[in-house]
Scaffold this motif. Sequence first.
Motif, PDB file in Angstrom:
ATOM      1  N   ALA A 219      54.552  15.562  -3.288  1.00  0.00           N
ATOM      2  CA  ALA A 219      54.416  14.162  -2.345  1.00  0.00           C
ATOM      3  C   ALA A 219      55.165  14.069  -1.135  1.00  0.00           C
ATOM      4  O   ALA A 219      54.628  13.770  -0.200  1.00  0.00           O
ATOM      5  CB  ALA A 219      54.404  12.941  -3.370  1.00  0.00           C
TER       6      ALA A 219
ATOM      7  N   LEU B 126      51.339  10.758  -9.602  1.00  0.00           N
ATOM      8  CA  LEU B 126      50.898  11.228  -8.241  1.00  0.00           C
ATOM      9  C   LEU B 126      49.589  10.272  -7.606  1.00  0.00           C
ATOM     10  O   LEU B 126      49.670   9.510  -6.953  1.00  0.00           O
ATOM     11  CB  LEU B 126      50.656  12.600  -7.785  1.00  0.00           C
ATOM     12  CG  LEU B 126      51.835  13.626  -7.708  1.00  0.00           C
ATOM     13  CD1 LEU B 126      51.320  14.977  -7.645  1.00  0.00           C
ATOM     14  CD2 LEU B 126      52.455  13.244  -6.413  1.00  0.00           C
ATOM     15  N   ASP B 127      48.892  10.180  -8.639  1.00  0.00           N
ATOM     16  CA  ASP B 127      47.469   9.596  -8.437  1.00  0.00           C
ATOM     17  C   ASP B 127      47.259   8.415  -9.155  1.00  0.00           C
ATOM     18  O   ASP B 127      47.376   8.310 -10.763  1.00  0.00           O
ATOM     19  CB  ASP B 127      46.118  10.430  -8.633  1.00  0.00           C
ATOM     20  CG  ASP B 127      45.125   9.966  -8.140  1.00  0.00           C
ATOM     21  OD1 ASP B 127      45.122   8.844  -7.722  1.00  0.00           O
ATOM     22  OD2 ASP B 127      44.168  10.835  -8.084  1.00  0.00           O
TER      23      ASP B 127
ATOM     24  N   HIS C 151      51.524  -0.967  -7.160  1.00  0.00           N
ATOM     25  CA  HIS C 151      51.599   0.453  -7.157  1.00  0.00           C
ATOM     26  C   HIS C 151      50.376   1.372  -6.872  1.00  0.00           C
ATOM     27  O   HIS C 151      49.931   1.739  -7.672  1.00  0.00           O
ATOM     28  CB  HIS C 151      52.128   0.962  -8.471  1.00  0.00           C
ATOM     29  CG  HIS C 151      53.384   0.078  -8.806  1.00  0.00           C
ATOM     30  ND1 HIS C 151      54.788   0.708  -8.512  1.00  0.00           N
ATOM     31  CD2 HIS C 151      53.624  -0.909 -10.011  1.00  0.00           C
ATOM     32  CE1 HIS C 151      55.526  -0.230  -8.970  1.00  0.00           C
ATOM     33  NE2 HIS C 151      55.175  -1.116  -9.721  1.00  0.00           N
ATOM     34  N   ASN C 152      49.880   1.384  -5.633  1.00  0.00           N
ATOM     35  CA  ASN C 152      48.686   1.917  -5.275  1.00  0.00           C
ATOM     36  C   ASN C 152      48.860   3.571  -4.932  1.00  0.00           C
ATOM     37  O   ASN C 152      48.028   3.970  -4.200  1.00  0.00           O
ATOM     38  CB  ASN C 152      47.932   1.325  -4.349  1.00  0.00           C
ATOM     39  CG  ASN C 152      48.690   0.819  -3.008  1.00  0.00           C
ATOM     40  OD1 ASN C 152      49.899   1.110  -3.017  1.00  0.00           O
ATOM     41  ND2 ASN C 152      48.241   0.187  -1.822  1.00  0.00           N
ATOM     42  N   GLY C 153      50.303   3.921  -4.941  1.00  0.00           N
ATOM     43  CA  GLY C 153      50.540   5.328  -4.415  1.00  0.00           C
ATOM     44  C   GLY C 153      51.429   5.865  -5.599  1.00  0.00           C
ATOM     45  O   GLY C 153      51.254   5.638  -6.712  1.00  0.00           O
ATOM     46  N   PRO C 154      52.145   6.960  -5.222  1.00  0.00           N
ATOM     47  CA  PRO C 154      52.826   7.608  -6.050  1.00  0.00           C
ATOM     48  C   PRO C 154      54.084   6.960  -6.741  1.00  0.00           C
ATOM     49  O   PRO C 154      54.308   6.085  -5.932  1.00  0.00           O
ATOM     50  CB  PRO C 154      53.226   8.950  -5.267  1.00  0.00           C
ATOM     51  CG  PRO C 154      52.495   9.140  -4.432  1.00  0.00           C
ATOM     52  CD  PRO C 154      52.023   7.731  -3.941  1.00  0.00           C
TER      53      PRO C 154
END
Length: 448
Positions: A32, A60-61, A227-230
Amino acid sequence: MSASVSTLGDSGWLIHVQSVLAGSAWIAARIALESASVLVHCSDGWDRTSQLVSLANLMLDPYYRTFAGFQALVEKDWLAFGHPFSDRIGMPSVSGTSFDLTRQSSTGNLSSSPVRQSSGSFTPQTSNTSHAQNNYSPIFLQWVDCVSQLLRVYPFAFEFSSTFLVDFLDCVLSCRFGNFLCNSEKEREKCGIYEACGCLWAYFADLRSLEGSSHAHYNLFYDPLKHNGPIFPPAAALAPTLWPQFHLRWACPSESQAGELEAESRSMAIKFSELQKAKEAAEMKAKEYSVAMETLKAELRNEKRLSSSAVNLAQRASKESAAIKRAILSLGCRVNYTSNGDCTVDVESNPTGSQEKSIQSPPRKESDGTMERDDNSDLSVSVTVVSDDVSSCPLGQVCETLCPLRTRDGSCQWPSAGCAQLGSQFVGLKANFDAFDHLSIYDSYFES
């Protein structure tokens, strides 16, 4: 603390969990933050590789932190990748080419098994027992424990709860479903596992569909926007703790309720849902009552308008009745009202020998100049007046005052009317101006 928990601590379980978490966080950070490519490979390629890669994907996803994403992650990095579940967990394996599996619904208890022990079917490995025991290793259990540690650190990042992970492991270890039988995808297809056994994912989906978001598998604190990311756990957060919901639930039931806050929150959420439903029902009733009140108000306004109209009509009728009564009294008549509301008119009579005059319809002049009496005249009132002297009769006075056919010298230009045939248009008994239509313009109706 029970002996099993002490043995778990002596085995260095938490140290292994910490190593897997640290390795997965390092891989996720390189990908990332540095956009680097990372090659992960252990001695056999089936154990640590699946642990590190799947856990790094989870960091990560955010898709893999949902129910659908978690299912895809297990299918991709564990089942399709070829993790030997039969050897690592000690599940029954296939001996020979024949097999016989019993179809079983996925709604039974966790202790039931879809495997029917018959000749040539699933049997435990008896040959080379020491070698088989050396392959036992809770690799997959260790990975699920790492997921629970991330869930503890990031309670808002996961759609599923710790209860879901516990039920998931119970179903895997119980051999109840065919998803985790055999050592590879090829063996499962060869044995027809998917046709003979129930599906774990379908079973969980049915459970959640029955109760909706209030089911215990849903995480009440889940916030996909937070938490819409890593997620990169710091080093201090990589110090794992014992997973009480799974390891302590039988040995120390009281201590296993470490997630008591979650249980209380779930209870409060259920109560809130019930109150919300009660509020919606009350709002619907209030809306119905409001509509009913508006309807009643409209009906009341209509009744008021009708009542006002009736009052106006009554007042008008009263005024007309009073005017008719005065007109009749001016003719020397007397009006009598009975108890049932009927009205009669009595004509005052004089002693015998008096002269009678009656109001009749005026004659109609034909085209040839002759006078013809119209028996069907539309003058509907006929009054008989008895008087000694016509000149002193009220009819005569009214005639002299109102008749337009009288000249200045008092002579009548309509002698055939006889002064007694005035009609109600002059005395006000009934306004009927159509009688003037019988006159001709040559009758000197208008003065010069």
